[in-house]
Motif scaffolding. Sequence first.
Motif, PDB file in Angstrom:
ATOM      1  N   GLU A 150       0.858  -1.187   0.000  1.00 56.63           N
ATOM      2  CA  GLU A 150       0.000   0.000   0.000  1.00 56.63           C
ATOM      3  C   GLU A 150       0.896   1.240   0.000  1.00 56.63           C
ATOM      4  O   GLU A 150       1.830   1.333   0.787  1.00 56.63           O
ATOM      5  CB  GLU A 150      -0.901  -0.004   1.234  1.00 56.63           C
ATOM      6  N   GLU A 151       0.599   2.178  -0.884  1.00 61.99           N
ATOM      7  CA  GLU A 151       1.462   3.351  -1.031  1.00 61.99           C
ATOM      8  C   GLU A 151       0.744   4.622  -0.599  1.00 61.99           C
ATOM      9  O   GLU A 151      -0.415   4.846  -0.939  1.00 61.99           O
ATOM     10  CB  GLU A 151       1.920   3.481  -2.482  1.00 61.99           C
ATOM     11  N   LYS A 152       1.461   5.465   0.162  1.00 64.39           N
ATOM     12  CA  LYS A 152       0.939   6.756   0.598  1.00 64.39           C
ATOM     13  C   LYS A 152       2.040   7.797   0.448  1.00 64.39           C
ATOM     14  O   LYS A 152       3.225   7.464   0.386  1.00 64.39           O
ATOM     15  CB  LYS A 152       0.460   6.688   2.053  1.00 64.39           C
ATOM     16  N   SER A 153       1.613   9.075   0.395  1.00 67.38           N
ATOM     17  CA  SER A 153       2.586  10.143   0.214  1.00 67.38           C
ATOM     18  C   SER A 153       2.316  11.297   1.170  1.00 67.38           C
ATOM     19  O   SER A 153       1.208  11.464   1.687  1.00 67.38           O
ATOM     20  CB  SER A 153       2.569  10.649  -1.230  1.00 67.38           C
ATOM     21  N   PHE A 154       3.362  12.085   1.398  1.00 66.54           N
ATOM     22  CA  PHE A 154       3.288  13.241   2.293  1.00 66.54           C
ATOM     23  C   PHE A 154       4.108  14.364   1.682  1.00 66.54           C
ATOM     24  O   PHE A 154       5.266  14.157   1.286  1.00 66.54           O
ATOM     25  CB  PHE A 154       3.834  12.872   3.677  1.00 66.54           C
ATOM     26  N   ASP A 155       3.542  15.563   1.602  1.00 73.72           N
ATOM     27  CA  ASP A 155       4.252  16.713   1.063  1.00 73.72           C
ATOM     28  C   ASP A 155       4.822  17.552   2.200  1.00 73.72           C
ATOM     29  O   ASP A 155       4.069  18.115   3.004  1.00 73.72           O
ATOM     30  CB  ASP A 155       3.323  17.572   0.196  1.00 73.72           C
ATOM     31  N   ALA A 156       6.138  17.621   2.256  1.00 72.15           N
ATOM     32  CA  ALA A 156       6.817  18.436   3.262  1.00 72.15           C
ATOM     33  C   ALA A 156       6.789  19.903   2.853  1.00 72.15           C
ATOM     34  O   ALA A 156       6.549  20.234   1.692  1.00 72.15           O
ATOM     35  CB  ALA A 156       8.258  17.945   3.414  1.00 72.15           C
ATOM     36  N   PRO A 157       7.050  20.810   3.809  1.00 71.63           N
ATOM     37  CA  PRO A 157       7.029  22.240   3.478  1.00 71.63           C
ATOM     38  C   PRO A 157       8.142  22.655   2.524  1.00 71.63           C
ATOM     39  O   PRO A 157       8.049  23.689   1.862  1.00 71.63           O
ATOM     40  CB  PRO A 157       7.206  22.917   4.847  1.00 71.63           C
ATOM     41  N   SER A 158       9.223  21.857   2.479  1.00 71.27           N
ATOM     42  CA  SER A 158      10.361  22.170   1.616  1.00 71.27           C
ATOM     43  C   SER A 158      11.009  20.856   1.187  1.00 71.27           C
ATOM     44  O   SER A 158      10.568  19.776   1.577  1.00 71.27           O
ATOM     45  CB  SER A 158      11.366  23.063   2.359  1.00 71.27           C
ATOM     46  N   THR A 159      12.043  20.956   0.397  1.00 73.87           N
ATOM     47  CA  THR A 159      12.705  19.760  -0.123  1.00 73.87           C
ATOM     48  C   THR A 159      13.124  18.827   1.007  1.00 73.87           C
ATOM     49  O   THR A 159      13.688  19.260   2.019  1.00 73.87           O
ATOM     50  CB  THR A 159      13.938  20.155  -0.944  1.00 73.87           C
ATOM     51  N   VAL A 160      12.853  17.542   0.846  1.00 76.85           N
ATOM     52  CA  VAL A 160      13.214  16.548   1.864  1.00 76.85           C
ATOM     53  C   VAL A 160      14.726  16.379   1.901  1.00 76.85           C
ATOM     54  O   VAL A 160      15.371  16.180   0.867  1.00 76.85           O
ATOM     55  CB  VAL A 160      12.534  15.203   1.559  1.00 76.85           C
ATOM     56  N   GLY A 161      15.297  16.483   3.103  1.00 79.80           N
ATOM     57  CA  GLY A 161      16.740  16.342   3.262  1.00 79.80           C
ATOM     58  C   GLY A 161      17.175  14.978   3.739  1.00 79.80           C
ATOM     59  O   GLY A 161      18.334  14.588   3.563  1.00 79.80           O
ATOM     60  N   GLY A 162      16.261  14.228   4.371  1.00 79.95           N
ATOM     61  CA  GLY A 162      16.604  12.901   4.875  1.00 79.95           C
ATOM     62  C   GLY A 162      15.367  12.183   5.356  1.00 79.95           C
ATOM     63  O   GLY A 162      14.352  12.801   5.690  1.00 79.95           O
ATOM     64  N   LEU A 163      15.460  10.848   5.396  1.00 81.48           N
ATOM     65  CA  LEU A 163      14.360   9.997   5.840  1.00 81.48           C
ATOM     66  C   LEU A 163      14.887   8.939   6.800  1.00 81.48           C
ATOM     67  O   LEU A 163      16.001   8.447   6.642  1.00 81.48           O
ATOM     68  CB  LEU A 163      13.711   9.277   4.644  1.00 81.48           C
ATOM     69  N   ALA A 164      14.059   8.566   7.778  1.00 78.90           N
ATOM     70  CA  ALA A 164      14.403   7.459   8.669  1.00 78.90           C
ATOM     71  C   ALA A 164      13.136   6.901   9.297  1.00 78.90           C
ATOM     72  O   ALA A 164      12.268   7.661   9.740  1.00 78.90           O
ATOM     73  CB  ALA A 164      15.359   7.907   9.768  1.00 78.90           C
ATOM     74  N   PHE A 165      13.026   5.575   9.324  1.00 79.20           N
ATOM     75  CA  PHE A 165      11.935   4.924  10.033  1.00 79.20           C
ATOM     76  C   PHE A 165      12.278   4.783  11.509  1.00 79.20           C
ATOM     77  O   PHE A 165      13.428   4.490  11.861  1.00 79.20           O
ATOM     78  CB  PHE A 165      11.680   3.525   9.466  1.00 79.20           C
ATOM     79  N   ALA A 166      11.291   4.973  12.370  1.00 84.29           N
ATOM     80  CA  ALA A 166      11.462   4.678  13.785  1.00 84.29           C
ATOM     81  C   ALA A 166      11.620   3.165  13.952  1.00 84.29           C
ATOM     82  O   ALA A 166      11.037   2.388  13.193  1.00 84.29           O
ATOM     83  CB  ALA A 166      10.266   5.176  14.587  1.00 84.29           C
ATOM     84  N   PRO A 167      12.400   2.722  14.942  1.00 82.53           N
ATOM     85  CA  PRO A 167      12.577   1.281  15.136  1.00 82.53           C
ATOM     86  C   PRO A 167      11.319   0.563  15.615  1.00 82.53           C
ATOM     87  O   PRO A 167      11.207  -0.648  15.466  1.00 82.53           O
ATOM     88  CB  PRO A 167      13.697   1.195  16.180  1.00 82.53           C
ATOM     89  N   LYS A 168      10.364   1.315  16.168  1.00 81.13           N
ATOM     90  CA  LYS A 168       9.106   0.717  16.639  1.00 81.13           C
ATOM     91  C   LYS A 168       7.938   1.431  15.988  1.00 81.13           C
ATOM     92  O   LYS A 168       7.859   2.658  15.980  1.00 81.13           O
ATOM     93  CB  LYS A 168       9.003   0.816  18.162  1.00 81.13           C
ATOM     94  N   GLY A 169       7.014   0.670  15.438  1.00 83.64           N
ATOM     95  CA  GLY A 169       5.849   1.262  14.799  1.00 83.64           C
ATOM     96  C   GLY A 169       6.180   1.827  13.429  1.00 83.64           C
ATOM     97  O   GLY A 169       7.346   2.037  13.093  1.00 83.64           O
ATOM     98  N   LEU A 170       5.160   2.078  12.631  1.00 80.89           N
ATOM     99  CA  LEU A 170       5.376   2.633  11.300  1.00 80.89           C
ATOM    100  C   LEU A 170       5.304   4.161  11.403  1.00 80.89           C
ATOM    101  O   LEU A 170       4.254   4.775  11.207  1.00 80.89           O
ATOM    102  CB  LEU A 170       4.337   2.104  10.306  1.00 80.89           C
ATOM    103  N   ARG A 171       6.443   4.751  11.732  1.00 79.59           N
ATOM    104  CA  ARG A 171       6.566   6.203  11.868  1.00 79.59           C
ATOM    105  C   ARG A 171       7.788   6.625  11.074  1.00 79.59           C
ATOM    106  O   ARG A 171       8.869   6.037  11.212  1.00 79.59           O
ATOM    107  CB  ARG A 171       6.709   6.589  13.339  1.00 79.59           C
TER     108      ARG A 171
END
Length: 339
Positions: A134-155
């Motif tokens: 399942e695919e979802k998207s999120f628009d940040a206020p400015s260009t995304v500089g980095g991504l990381a998943f939390a080790p617990k839960g889908l955050r």
Amino acid sequence: MKDFQAGENTGSIVSVTDKVRPVNIGAPVSSVQFLGDKAAFVGAEENVYLVNAQGDVSRVAVHSGGILCAITDGTRLVMGGDDGKLVSLDGSGEVKLLATDAKRRWIDNVALHADGAVAWSAGKTAFVRSGKNEEKSFDAPSTVGGLAFAPKGLRLAVAHYNAVTLWFPNMTAKPEVLEWAGSHLAVTFSPDNKFLVTAMHEPALHGWRLADGRHMRMTGYPGRVRSMSWSAGGKALATSGADTVIMWPFASKDGPMGKEPAMLAPLQARVSTVACHPKQDIVAAGYSDGTVLLVRLADGAEILVHRNGSAAVVGLAWNPKGTLLAFATDDGEAGLLEL
């Protein structure tokens, strides 16, 4: 600890340079990863070079242009490129196309979750595809500089200008915003899920204690921090950006607040990349002059893996078992050390 300049005073520390198996990549490398016991040397453009423990090299074409980001969970390597494509590679050399940006924008950040989810970004938009496809998207206020998943839960932590947004793709709740002025680039959660740290565009780190949003400023670097790695158990965060390995303490509930970092393995060169051993309190450090050292966190004892005199070290990685170390320099010189 004695100040040591690799290649000039090798008697002061143990050297294992004669045990390193040279690997002939023959092309610039952007990062080093592992797929099981196969080292994956990610080229700056088009190709990944899979290398087994014997040093045999297999070139695999993955993109039609520059490779901008890469991450592995040990079984698959996921990469984004300036061709607008997100692809995966497994240890057998099989390549799969995971996504193509509708606007053919560069895919320049990627993250993996333990449950199989993958996240990537193009411009201001972050995407998440769950393990159930399942695919979802999120628009940040400015260009995304980095991504990381939390080790617990889908955050998902989405770093951008002036803040990091914590987005829950499976929830309708409004994302949480952790504000701090400046451009936030690389982002990482502590393994215990208690802290979030970003590398800034300026020579500094910024962090938050997630329980209460308390700020942590980690400054004093002469250069930008381009590499971060958590020690085994997450008690310390190793970083590049100085002429020593900077180790920030995270064992207590306050993290590094009010504490000085440990400074290990000083050289007359800047640390360019760091990789902590997955099971032991050891960090591998690569320097701008080509030096690679293994450093024991308890006492700072050093082992020389690769002498200086070459291009900057751009990639360091351990296999999941911690028995193999792979490294590469900016000009494609590479090696494997079996421990």
